[in-house]
Write an enzyme that holds these catalytic residues in place. Structure first.
Site, mmCIF file in Angstrom:
data_model
loop_
_atom_site.group_PDB
_atom_site.id
_atom_site.type_symbol
_atom_site.label_atom_id
_atom_site.label_comp_id
_atom_site.label_asym_id
_atom_site.label_seq_id
_atom_site.Cartn_x
_atom_site.Cartn_y
_atom_site.Cartn_z
ATOM 1 N N ASN A 43 -2.647 -3.322 -5.366
ATOM 2 C CA ASN A 43 -2.525 -3.953 -6.688
ATOM 3 C C ASN A 43 -2.421 -5.473 -6.603
ATOM 4 O O ASN A 43 -1.952 -5.990 -5.590
ATOM 5 C CB ASN A 43 -1.284 -3.399 -7.403
ATOM 6 C CG ASN A 43 -1.558 -2.070 -8.060
ATOM 7 O OD1 ASN A 43 -2.603 -1.880 -8.685
ATOM 8 N ND2 ASN A 43 -0.630 -1.132 -7.912
ATOM 9 N N ARG A 77 1.955 -5.235 -12.218
ATOM 10 C CA ARG A 77 0.985 -5.242 -11.117
ATOM 11 C C ARG A 77 0.444 -6.649 -10.886
ATOM 12 O O ARG A 77 0.219 -7.070 -9.756
ATOM 13 C CB ARG A 77 -0.165 -4.272 -11.421
ATOM 14 C CG ARG A 77 0.255 -2.803 -11.494
ATOM 15 C CD ARG A 77 -0.939 -1.912 -11.819
ATOM 16 N NE ARG A 77 -0.550 -0.513 -11.899
ATOM 17 C CZ ARG A 77 -0.183 0.093 -13.024
ATOM 18 N NH1 ARG A 77 -0.143 -0.598 -14.157
ATOM 19 N NH2 ARG A 77 0.143 1.383 -13.022
ATOM 20 N N HIS A 122 -6.586 -1.232 -14.422
ATOM 21 C CA HIS A 122 -5.400 -0.478 -14.016
ATOM 22 C C HIS A 122 -4.166 -1.282 -14.403
ATOM 23 O O HIS A 122 -3.570 -1.992 -13.605
ATOM 24 C CB HIS A 122 -5.435 -0.247 -12.506
ATOM 25 C CG HIS A 122 -4.341 0.634 -11.999
ATOM 26 N ND1 HIS A 122 -4.020 1.840 -12.579
ATOM 27 C CD2 HIS A 122 -3.489 0.495 -10.942
ATOM 28 C CE1 HIS A 122 -3.026 2.404 -11.908
ATOM 29 N NE2 HIS A 122 -2.686 1.598 -10.918
ATOM 30 N N ASN A 138 4.006 4.683 2.789
ATOM 31 C CA ASN A 138 4.068 6.010 2.177
ATOM 32 C C ASN A 138 2.706 6.518 1.729
ATOM 33 O O ASN A 138 2.363 7.683 1.960
ATOM 34 C CB ASN A 138 5.028 5.982 0.984
ATOM 35 C CG ASN A 138 6.483 5.954 1.408
ATOM 36 O OD1 ASN A 138 6.855 6.503 2.440
ATOM 37 N ND2 ASN A 138 7.325 5.302 0.612
ATOM 38 N N ASN A 176 -0.368 -10.524 -2.476
ATOM 39 C CA ASN A 176 -1.325 -9.557 -1.933
ATOM 40 C C ASN A 176 -2.720 -10.120 -1.697
ATOM 41 O O ASN A 176 -3.483 -9.582 -0.885
ATOM 42 C CB ASN A 176 -1.414 -8.321 -2.844
ATOM 43 C CG ASN A 176 -0.232 -7.382 -2.654
ATOM 44 O OD1 ASN A 176 0.531 -7.525 -1.701
ATOM 45 N ND2 ASN A 176 -0.072 -6.429 -3.552
ATOM 46 N N ALA A 217 0.003 1.711 6.649
ATOM 47 C CA ALA A 217 0.510 3.034 7.029
ATOM 48 C C ALA A 217 1.881 3.317 6.424
ATOM 49 O O ALA A 217 2.728 3.960 7.035
ATOM 50 C CB ALA A 217 0.575 3.153 8.556
ATOM 51 N N ILE A 221 -6.856 0.477 -2.964
ATOM 52 C CA ILE A 221 -5.745 0.976 -3.773
ATOM 53 C C ILE A 221 -4.788 -0.155 -4.139
ATOM 54 O O ILE A 221 -4.074 -0.089 -5.143
ATOM 55 C CB ILE A 221 -4.965 2.082 -3.016
ATOM 56 C CG1 ILE A 221 -5.900 3.244 -2.671
ATOM 57 C CG2 ILE A 221 -3.776 2.572 -3.811
ATOM 58 C CD1 ILE A 221 -5.206 4.335 -1.870
#
Length: 312
Positions: free
Chosen positions: A124, A92, A179, A14, A99, A12, A122
């Site tokens: 990375n 990234r 990406h 930006n 992550n 939650a 979404i």
């Protein structure tokens, strides 16, 4: 009684907050904003703030802020933004170590509470994170994809519209690949109101736009100083969710799992795909010229290396 759609947003910050607002404005369904206990207060605050905005806008969408993923039970769509954003000087791929455990934890929660949802990732490094989500959560191939190509194409379209002083609405672009800095904007297939782009800009200016597109995320990281882009990524993800929820069958560039297309099997990679009520319903394969094929292969090998470093 008709049932409203339910959209769960994981993370939650930006991006997540903007996704909640955009879903409310488009009346796509009720929204659950989920984040860890440490930021439960701000998460609940964002949901409450948007609920109060709804009164001004005349919107009936309800948002809930929570640190309990059980509140997302039965969601139709799950949009995953969780993870640490890039900081200046980082690529990234530098985010893999931090992550990956976060995405694996989210995937376990998705498997338990929202196994039938259409999942949009979404976080990375995108292509590796959506691969991890698919494997850990055990999702069907057509029910999970990554958001990147919509954003990369949008950046490319803006830079072209700026260079030519034309409406961005009339700029059509195709961006393939991972990406990252090796993504492949197919300038040969880009056009402005039907006019081939390569006939409108000299090669040096077009090459500069391609390079800026590839590094578009990094440019924003440098400007923000403390985080990465959020308005455009949120809009890009919501456009994908909308196409699924409303069965719009839009053809969008997404990180989809490939089964031999473009000579790639078993990996998630940025390609044009039809998104409708069945999820990723069809992948479109573009005939590439030799130079484009070399660029796409380079992009894939970069993605493959990151995925293999995850040791999933």
């Amino acid at each position: 009684m008709a049932r409203r759609n339910k959209i769960a947003v994981v993370g939650a910050g930006n991006i997540g907050g903007n996704i909640g607002l955009l879903c409310a404005e488009r009346r796509l369904g009720d929204v659950v904003l989920y984040d860890i206990e440490r930021v439960a207060g701000p998460t609940k605050g964002k949901a409450l703030d948007i609920n109060q905005l709804n009164a001004v806008r005349g919107l009936d969408t309800r948002l809930v802020g929570t640190s309990d993923f059980a509140d997302a039970e039965g969601a139709d769509v799950v949009i995953v933004t969780a993870g640490v954003p890039r900081k200046p000087g980082m690529s990234r791929d530098d985010l893999v170590g931090v992550n990956m455990p976060i995405i694996s934890d989210v995937a376990e929660k998705v498997k338990k509470h929202t196994p039938n949802a259409f999942v949009i990732v979404i976080s990375n490094p995108l292509d590796a994170m959506v691969y991890a989500m698919h494997k850990v959560a055990g999702l069907a191939d057509h029910m999970v994809c990554g958001m990147a190509g919509v954003l990369d194409s949008s950046r490319f379209r803006f830079f072209v519209s700026e260079a030519l002083d034309v409406s961005i609405e009339d700029v059509h672009a195709v961006v393939l690949g991972g990406h990252g800095d090796d993504m492949v904007p197919l300038t040969r297939l880009c056009s402005v109101g039907g006019v081939p782009l390569e006939s409108l800009l000299p090669k040096d200016k077009l090459d500069a736009i391609v390079d800026r597109t590839r590094k578009g995320g990094g440019e924003l990281v440098q400007l923000f100083g403390t985080g990465s882009a959020y308005f455009a990524p949120a809009e890009s993800a919501v456009s994908m969710a909308e196409s699924y929820l409303l069965d719009r069958k839009r053809v969008l560039p997404v990180a989809a799992r490939l089964h031999g297309e473009y000579g790639i099997d078993g990996y998630f990679f940025g390609v044009p795909a039809r998104i409708g009520g069945g999820g990723v319903e069809k992948v479109y394969e573009i005939a590439l010229d030799p130079a484009e094929k070399v660029m796409l292969d380079k992009s894939f090998h970069a993605v493959k290396a990151v995925v293999e470093s995850c040791k999933l």
